[in-house]
Structures are given as C-alpha cells and as structure tokens.
Enzyme design. Structure first.
Site, mmCIF file in Angstrom:
data_model
loop_
_atom_site.group_PDB
_atom_site.id
_atom_site.type_symbol
_atom_site.label_atom_id
_atom_site.label_comp_id
_atom_site.label_asym_id
_atom_site.label_seq_id
_atom_site.Cartn_x
_atom_site.Cartn_y
_atom_site.Cartn_z
ATOM 1 N N SER A 140 -57.346 72.126 -7.889
ATOM 2 C CA SER A 140 -58.164 72.678 -6.474
ATOM 3 C C SER A 140 -59.739 72.224 -6.570
ATOM 4 C CB SER A 140 -57.800 74.150 -6.590
ATOM 5 O OG SER A 140 -58.934 74.722 -5.547
ATOM 6 N N TYR A 153 -58.694 81.941 -10.270
ATOM 7 C CA TYR A 153 -58.072 80.879 -9.553
ATOM 8 C C TYR A 153 -58.650 79.429 -9.909
ATOM 9 C CZ TYR A 153 -56.326 78.123 -5.335
ATOM 10 O OH TYR A 153 -55.968 77.133 -4.563
ATOM 11 N N LYS A 157 -56.784 76.486 -12.113
ATOM 12 C CA LYS A 157 -56.590 75.367 -11.290
ATOM 13 C C LYS A 157 -57.351 74.120 -12.245
ATOM 14 C CE LYS A 157 -54.395 75.980 -7.586
ATOM 15 N NZ LYS A 157 -52.875 75.646 -7.674
#
Ligand code: NAI
Length: 296
Positions: A140, A153, A157
């Site tokens: 991401s 996150y 990622k």
C-alpha cells in the site's frame, strides 16, 4: 492473450472489494480459484460457477496457519496443484501511534504480514516441486510513502516489500515470480475518504488487469506496481551513488557537509541483492585506501 487454463489460484480476502475482482478475473480466464474470505466467500464462488467457472470456498482466517494449511491440502487433493497466490486479505485499525494499543499493532501485522506468510508458505513447497509459481503481495502507498494514523498498517504493508525481495531471490530457480501491488480503489475500506467523482473512477475492477499480468506466465518478478483508475506505475527502491569518505577521516561533520551529494538522485539505481551493496561499499573503500596510500 493472457490465460490461466489449467492453473490453480488462491485469492485471499476475495469475498469483497479488490480481491473479489481478482478472483472473478482469474476465473473468467480459466483458472480454478480458491476464494478465501473469513467473512463470505460463498457468494463469489456462486458468481464464478454461474459464469461457468470453477471455484471452491475457503472460510479460513489467513492468520490461522492450521486453517490455511488445511485449505491448501484440500485444494491440492482436488485440483492437483497450486500455481498462483494472491495475498489480498486486509483490515484497518487506524489510530495515531501515540494512542495505538499494542493489540491493534499485533492484529494488523497478524492479518497482513503473518497471513501473507501463512498462505504463501503453504503453497511454496508445491510451487518449488512443480517448478512454477506466481505470488502477489498487496502492499500500500501507506507503507511505501506514509499515511497519518496508520503505523500498524504502514509497517505491515512495507513488510510485503521485504518478503517480495527475499522470496524473489529464493524462488527464481524454480520459476516462482513474486511481485507487490499498491492499489487504490473504492471499497468499503476507502469509500468514506473519497469524493463521489474519485470514488466512481477508482472502481476495484480497474486494479485487476494489472494483477492478472503480474501473476501470468510472462510476469515480471520483484516489481512493485501502483494501480488505480486505469493508471499503472512502477514504484522502485533505488540507492544513490553517494560518496565515499576516507576511513581515516570519518566524522559526522564530513557526512553533514556531503549531505547534498549523498542525497543527489542523479544516477540512483536499484540494487539487486543485499550483498551487491556490501560488495560495492567494500570495493569503494579498498579503492579509496589504495588511492590514499599512493598519494601518502
Ligand atoms: P475490503 O475490506 O473491501 O476487502 C478485504 C476483504 O478481506 C474483506 O472481504 C474481509 O472480509 C477479508 N479479510 C479481512 N481479514 C481477513 C482475514 N484475516 N482472513 C481472511 N479474510 C479476511 O478491502 P479492499 O479495499 O478490497 O482491500 C484489499 C487489499 O488491498 C487489502 O490488503 C488492503 O489493505 C489493500 N489496499 C486497499 C486499498 C484501497 O484503496 N482500497 C489501498 C491500498 C491497499
């Protein structure tokens, strides 16, 4: 034409959003697809079957290694092989780092990182033995570039890139190719963050053509693809040429004085493996020492 006749694929988190589109896209071009989602994989399995494709449901939580391994065994028993792993399942637990409970850090790492490890690892031996495999990790922009409130996150990622870099090298001799995707699409994960016009053009279906290429016979390996709304890009990690200081004159002031040269992007290039950097630095230091001893 890119086709997947005779190939077996697993797509995680394929009950909704981007993963659903990957599963439908693979099945439409002939792959037998294991549709994984701990929520509802059955609706997508039905969609694939209604369109004449082949699919099986997998309700496993990707962070549950026993459940993942059981699925893989079932798929290999029924379909004889596993060729393509699309790691896509994901969750968010956004909070600033100052307020983030450790459980939220662990949970997000568990789903994205350990989940991707579990699924890829349970397919890896089969892919090595058959001398063919295609693996995709969903990274991401949050991990690659940063996004406020997503320390858990973003870390998970960015870890996808580390996994890709190493598995690319370990898989190379077995024709296992490993890539990363950094998508941006309208799904339940992002719908509230986008303007109506952006939401419309960033449909999750726009990501899948890039993914189908990244897991195809002629796929590249070690590529990080950005994708969304018809745009496809390559995100690269490069290293600048930098400078080499003499070993007998290493001071923080000398490094600070050379900051512009160290950071000069001109001539920056990707490095193919960790030891390539080690060797370059050693060669440069040896050459610098030799040059200094000649002038001394
Ligand atoms: P989504 O929330 O629409 O779909 C994710 C699916 O994964 C859901 O159906 C969910 O039930 C499933 N899932 C979650 N945890 C699971 C687990 N432990 N085991 C099995 N299934 C699980 O999300 P979306 O937007 O389709 O995201 C797909 C992937 O793309 C995720 O990895 C996400 O982080 C990534 N991504 C999405 C972006 C976007 O703009 N939508 C941006 C960057 C990355």
């Amino acid at each position: 034409m890119i086709g997947f006749e005779g190939r077996v694929a697993i797509v995680t988190g394929a009950g909704a959003g981007i993963g659903r589109c990957h599963a439908l896209g693979l099945a439409a071009r002939g792959a037998k697809v294991i549709v994984n989602d701990f929520n509802d994989p059955d609706t997508v399995v039905a969609e694939i079957r209604d369109a004449g494709g082949q699919a099986m449901s997998c309700h496993a939580d990707v962070s549950d290694v026993a459940a993942v391994n059981a699925t893989m065994q079932r798929a290999v028993a029924e379909w004889g092989r596993i060729d393509i792993v699309v790691n896509n399942a994901g969750i968010l637990r956004d909070k600033t780092f100052a307020k983030m409970p450790l459980e939220d850090m662990r949970l997000v790492l568990d789903v994205h990182l350990i989940g991707s490890v579990n699924v890829t690892n349970s397919a890896w031996q089969h892919m090595r033995e058959q001398g063919y495999g295609r693996v995709l990790f969903t990274s991401s922009s949050s991990g690659l570039y940063g996004n406020f409130g997503q320390a858990n996150y973003g870390a998970a990622k960015a870890a996808m890139v580390g996994l890709m870099n190493v598995l690319h090298l370990e898989g190379e001799r077995y024709d296992i190719r490993v890539n990363c995707l950094a998508p941006t699409a309208t799904t339940q994960m992002t719908a509230d963050l986008l303007s109506p016009e952006a939401a419309e053009v960033l449909a999750p279906e726009t990501i899948t053509p890039g993914v189908l290429w990244l897991v195809s016979e002629d796929a590249p390996s070690k590529m990080i693809m950005g994708a969304g709304g018809g745009s496809f890009t390559e995100i690269r990690i490069t290293e600048t040429r930098g400078i080499t200081l003499p070993l007998d004159a290493l001071t923080p002031e000398a490094v600070a004085a050379a900051a512009a040269a160290i950071r000069n992007p001109e001539g920056a290039a990707p490095v193919h493996s960790a030891f390539e950097q080690t060797n370059t630095f050693a060669e440069r230091a040896i050459a610098m020492r030799a040059a200094r001893s000649k002038t001394a």
